[in-house]
Structure formats: C-alpha cells, structure tokens
Design an enzyme around this catalytic site. Sequence first.
Site, short mmCIF file in Angstrom:
data_model
loop_
_atom_site.label_atom_id
_atom_site.label_comp_id
_atom_site.label_asym_id
_atom_site.label_seq_id
_atom_site.Cartn_x
_atom_site.Cartn_y
_atom_site.Cartn_z
CB VAL A 235 -8.44 2.02 15.21
CG1 VAL A 235 -8.32 3.50 14.87
CG2 VAL A 235 -8.48 1.80 16.70
CD GLN B 250 6.15 10.53 16.18
OE1 GLN B 250 5.85 11.15 17.19
NE2 GLN B 250 7.33 10.67 15.59
CE1 TYR C 4 -3.92 2.21 0.70
CE2 TYR C 4 -2.59 3.15 2.46
CZ TYR C 4 -3.71 3.20 1.66
OH TYR C 4 -4.61 4.23 1.79
P1 NAD Z 1 -12.72 1.96 0.92
O1 NAD Z 1 -12.06 0.63 1.00
O2 NAD Z 1 -13.97 2.19 1.66
O3 NAD Z 1 -13.00 2.37 -0.59
C1 NAD Z 1 -12.21 1.96 -1.66
C2 NAD Z 1 -13.14 1.69 -2.83
O4 NAD Z 1 -12.36 1.28 -3.96
C3 NAD Z 1 -14.12 0.55 -2.55
O5 NAD Z 1 -15.42 0.90 -2.97
C4 NAD Z 1 -13.57 -0.60 -3.37
O6 NAD Z 1 -14.55 -1.55 -3.74
C5 NAD Z 1 -12.96 0.14 -4.55
N1 NAD Z 1 -11.94 -0.62 -5.23
C6 NAD Z 1 -10.89 -1.30 -4.67
N2 NAD Z 1 -10.18 -1.91 -5.62
C7 NAD Z 1 -10.75 -1.60 -6.81
C8 NAD Z 1 -10.47 -1.93 -8.16
N3 NAD Z 1 -9.43 -2.72 -8.49
N4 NAD Z 1 -11.27 -1.45 -9.13
C9 NAD Z 1 -12.34 -0.67 -8.82
N5 NAD Z 1 -12.66 -0.33 -7.56
C10 NAD Z 1 -11.87 -0.79 -6.56
O7 NAD Z 1 -11.59 3.03 1.34
P2 NAD Z 1 -11.72 4.59 1.61
O8 NAD Z 1 -11.42 4.83 3.03
O9 NAD Z 1 -12.99 5.11 1.04
O10 NAD Z 1 -10.50 5.12 0.77
C11 NAD Z 1 -10.67 5.73 -0.49
C12 NAD Z 1 -9.33 6.22 -1.00
O11 NAD Z 1 -8.75 7.15 -0.10
C13 NAD Z 1 -8.31 5.10 -1.19
O12 NAD Z 1 -7.55 5.35 -2.34
C14 NAD Z 1 -7.42 5.24 0.03
O13 NAD Z 1 -6.12 4.78 -0.20
C15 NAD Z 1 -7.45 6.74 0.28
N6 NAD Z 1 -7.20 7.03 1.70
C16 NAD Z 1 -8.17 6.86 2.63
C17 NAD Z 1 -7.90 7.12 3.96
C18 NAD Z 1 -8.94 6.97 5.03
O14 NAD Z 1 -8.63 7.17 6.22
N7 NAD Z 1 -10.17 6.65 4.71
C19 NAD Z 1 -6.62 7.54 4.35
C20 NAD Z 1 -5.65 7.67 3.36
C21 NAD Z 1 -5.95 7.44 2.04
N1 UDP Z 2 -5.66 -0.51 15.92
C1 UDP Z 2 -6.02 -1.03 17.16
N2 UDP Z 2 -7.13 -1.82 17.24
C2 UDP Z 2 -7.89 -2.12 16.16
C3 UDP Z 2 -7.53 -1.60 14.90
C4 UDP Z 2 -6.40 -0.80 14.81
O1 UDP Z 2 -5.35 -0.77 18.17
O2 UDP Z 2 -8.88 -2.86 16.33
C5 UDP Z 2 -4.50 0.40 15.85
C6 UDP Z 2 -3.52 0.08 14.73
O3 UDP Z 2 -2.56 -0.85 15.16
C7 UDP Z 2 -2.93 1.46 14.46
C8 UDP Z 2 -4.08 2.42 14.76
O4 UDP Z 2 -5.00 1.69 15.57
O5 UDP Z 2 -1.88 1.73 15.36
C9 UDP Z 2 -4.80 2.92 13.51
O6 UDP Z 2 -5.10 1.80 12.73
P1 UDP Z 2 -5.97 1.88 11.41
O7 UDP Z 2 -5.94 0.54 10.78
O8 UDP Z 2 -7.29 2.50 11.71
O9 UDP Z 2 -5.21 2.96 10.51
P2 UDP Z 2 -3.68 3.04 10.02
O10 UDP Z 2 -2.83 2.12 10.80
O11 UDP Z 2 -3.73 2.67 8.59
O12 UDP Z 2 -3.32 4.45 10.29
#
Ligand code: NAD
Ligand code: UDP
Length: 309
Positions: A185, A272, A143
């Site tokens: 989380v 962090q 990722y």
């Molecule tokens: P999510 O998993 O809810 O949404 C992702 C969507 O992409 C889903 O609907 C999934 O079915 C679709 N998808 C996955 N693979 C696909 C493929 N090969 N072809 C077509 N569709 C596909 O995640 P999200 O939280 O909504 O994240 C959306 C975007 O934002 C992602 O690119 C993610 O990396 C980025 N992002 C999100 C967060 C967050 O905290 N939510 C943080 C950083 C980056």
């Molecule tokens: N985490 C946790 N319990 C859970 C899920 C996640 O303690 O049930 C922790 C995880 O190890 C990380 C933080 O919460 O340190 C945020 O995790 P998340 O998967 O939400 O986001 P990311 O790690 O991608 O920032």
Amino acid sequence: MKHLVTGGAGFVGSHLIDKLMNKGDYIYCLDNFMTGNNSNIKHWEDNKNFEMINHDVTQKISLNIDKIWHLACPASPKHYQRDPIKTTKISFLGTLNMLELAKEQDAEFLLASTSEVYGDPEIHPQPESYKGSVNCTGIRSCYDEGKRIAESLSFDFLRMHNLKIHIVRIFNTYGPRMRSDDGRVVSNFIYQALTGQPLTIYGDGKQTRSFCYVDDLVDGLYKLMYSKTIGPVNIGNPCEISILELSEIIKNKFNKEIPTIYKPFPQDDPLQRKPNIELAKKELDWEPEIDFNKGIQKTIEYFKRNINE
Ligand code: NAD
Ligand code: UDP
C-alpha cells in the site's frame, strides 16, 4: 565474520547489507532477483567484502559462513500470490536448505517471519503468545502457512540439532527501495500520487496497519541476531492507522488534488494489525525511533529521485 543474507537484493535485505557492510564484515548476498533489484546493492559491487550469488534458495548450496540472515521470499501479496506454489516451496524448501546449511557450518540462523502468522487476528494488538487465525485454504495461505512452517522447522532444528536460531515476526515495513510495482500500500499510494493516478483503496479503507520505517526494522534484526533471544519476537511500529488515514497523509504531502478510487476488498485481508512490542523492548532494548511523517517524507523523496529510472 562471514554473513549470508538471502533475499539481499530486496527491499529489507539490501538495507541490512548496508548495515553489515558498514561494520566491515564479509557479506554474501544471495538472491534470484524474483522481486529484488540489482540497483539496491550495486554500490557494493566492487567492494572486496561483498559477493553476489545469483541462486534460488529452493536449491541447495554450500558456503563457508558464520551467520545466516534468511530473508528470501516475496513479501507483497501481489508477488507471493502470482505463483503460490512457488511461494510455498520458497518458504519450506528454501528455509530447510538454509537451516541445513546453518547446521553444516554451525552458523547462527535468523528467520524473517511475519505478522501474517497471526492471520486476521481476533486479539489486538498481537503479542507473540497469540497463536493466530490463518485460513489455511485461502489465497494468502501460501505465504502465511509458509512462514508458519518455516518457524516450525527452525524450532525443530533447535530441538534436534541445538542450532542457534532467532525468529523475528516483522510487521508492515516501508521505506526507500520499495519497488514502484511492489504492490504494497505505501509504495502504491506514493507511486500513484507521483504519476497522477488515483489512489486505490481496497474495501472501505477502515482496515488498519501499523507501519515501521525500514531503518528501525534493520536495527531490530541486528539486535536480535546479536542477542541470546530465540523468539519469536515482534518487530514493528505500534503506531496504527487506517488505510483511509494513510491515503490522506500521503495526499497531504503533495500540493495537488489527488482522487481516490475504491476496489474490492481482497479475500482474507486482515481487518486490523498492530504489534505488541513489549518483548522486543525488554529483551532487545529495541523500539522504533522514526516517526511516520519523517519516514514517509524520506520514502517520497526516494520515489521522486527514482521515478524515471
Ligand atoms: P522483497 O520482495 O523486497 O525481498 C525479497 C527478496 O527475496 C527479493 O530480493 C527476491 O528477489 C528474493 N527472493 C525471492 N525468492 C527467492 C528465491 N527463491 N531465492 C533467492 N532469492 C529469492 O521483500 P522484503 O519486504 O524485503 O521482505 C524481506 C523478508 O522480510 C521476506 O522474507 C518477508 O517475508 C519478510 N517480511 C517483510 C515485511 C515487510 O513489510 N517488508 C513484513 C513481514 C515480513
Ligand atoms: N491496500 C490498499 N490499496 C493498495 C494496496 C493495498 O487499500 O493499493 C490495502 C490492503 O488491502 C491491506 C492494506 O492496504 O488492507 C495493506 O496492504 P499491503 O499489501 O501493503 O500489506 P499486507 O496486507 O500484507 O499487510
């Protein structure tokens, strides 16, 4: 104006579609439902300005569009680590296909990148100028490195083909429409609290994150697409808390005793994370408005309404 939202049936994508539909534009929602859900976009199904395309971004597609919002990619470690080779393909091939489509259509392109490009950061808070500390052989690298190559490819399309691009580095976002089995989380803790399970803390819970409510994020995405800013730009809420504090805040929202259990700390889990958002403030006039207590309350209400479906 015709928009293509990839990943539109997912958590963030479906909120973005709501905003664009409410502006009266035409939306193609492209998704393969890997982690998305039809219920997130069902309310637009009969609208003449909405079209669902069931498609995998790793395959080419041709469409007549003006703007591409490229969000398709599983975002939760639980889901992106299930098939890491597929995740890398989505990040690289998926982004390449969407950039080629943008070039063919002379469309504007926004890439949803991530704070994960900073890896386990040695600089705190993280400004966009920080180059990051990613373990390129670890379990998160499909990722993290996937998003890094997606950023790199986008810049090469800008340099070679003068494509109009915008890159957003999204920090941890939460809100309604997260899946109960999403694995992140906030959704884990709320679902566990509602279903009488102990909250699962990975490691000692002292690691920190900074959580942004989804409506604030979507406003940031919109402002970025309609700006001249290329980025990358951090969009996140700098309000930083430990996972232990998060568990206490969520427990306090429920009138019952909720136990906690501790599980092993995942490999390469960042200790962090907090965005420096000076660039977004200056160039986009953006900053988050929804405070954590209010956002968490709205998210809990959503989970309560949907728990039996
Ligand atoms: P999510 O998993 O809810 O949404 C992702 C969507 O992409 C889903 O609907 C999934 O079915 C679709 N998808 C996955 N693979 C696909 C493929 N090969 N072809 C077509 N569709 C596909 O995640 P999200 O939280 O909504 O994240 C959306 C975007 O934002 C992602 O690119 C993610 O990396 C980025 N992002 C999100 C967060 C967050 O905290 N939510 C943080 C950083 C980056
Ligand atoms: N985490 C946790 N319990 C859970 C899920 C996640 O303690 O049930 C922790 C995880 O190890 C990380 C933080 O919460 O340190 C945020 O995790 P998340 O998967 O939400 O986001 P990311 O790690 O991608 O920032």
